[in-house]
Scaffold this active site. Sequence first.
Site, short mmCIF file in Angstrom:
data_model
loop_
_atom_site.label_atom_id
_atom_site.label_comp_id
_atom_site.label_asym_id
_atom_site.label_seq_id
_atom_site.Cartn_x
_atom_site.Cartn_y
_atom_site.Cartn_z
CE1 TYR A 1 -11.70 -11.82 5.15
CE2 TYR A 1 -14.09 -11.85 5.32
CZ TYR A 1 -12.90 -11.15 5.31
OH TYR A 1 -12.90 -9.80 5.45
CG HIS B 1 -6.41 -3.28 2.00
ND1 HIS B 1 -5.63 -4.34 1.61
CD2 HIS B 1 -7.28 -3.76 2.93
CE1 HIS B 1 -6.01 -5.42 2.27
NE2 HIS B 1 -7.00 -5.10 3.09
#
Length: 205
Positions: free
Chosen positions: A2, A126
């Site tokens: 990340y 998503h």
Amino acid sequence: SYADGYHPRWDTWGRMVSEHTSRLVWMYTEGNHEIEPAHSKDTPDFLAYLTRFKMPYKHSGSESQLYYSYNVAGAHIIMLGSYAEYGEDSAQYAWLENDLRKVDRRITPWVIVGMHAPWYNSNHNHYGEGEEMRKIMEPLLYQYGVDFVVSGHVHAYERSEHVYDNKLDECGPMYLNVGDGGNREGLDFDYFKQPDWSAVREPSY
């Protein structure tokens, strides 16, 4: 990691997992948090990812570290790039077709595909992001009898039945979404009504 373009976070993550990466082989494929668009024609996209992880792409005839394949323990593993060009006229598509054509099932009876963004996902999060890629590449996986496909991205577990073109099909692959572990954004609890192709789903670690 990340990192999202913040390079010291790569180093923090590298130290955190070093106990495992020093003893076990880890094979990677890029995800959306590795996207670092180049700001000049002399700098490649995914610069941090490509610099840190040297995958055996040339060995499989690939021109890019973003997609490659290898054999291990009776399985042929194909790592696809969800964020690399994948159209029918793309280098990745041509490579995938050639790679699947060369698989020898006497040596590797299992064919497994890994990618970041799932093609089959019944979670609101998503949803549909892998649909364009699925429409283009799924016929190749079906034609060559891929056994199962592993993806992440959605932070919840889901396993499909054997499926092709959104319909139950015994000759289609089984899809596993394992994006529940390793994320820092929390679990995705919000599902659509469960489709026929969805066998098990569970938003937990």
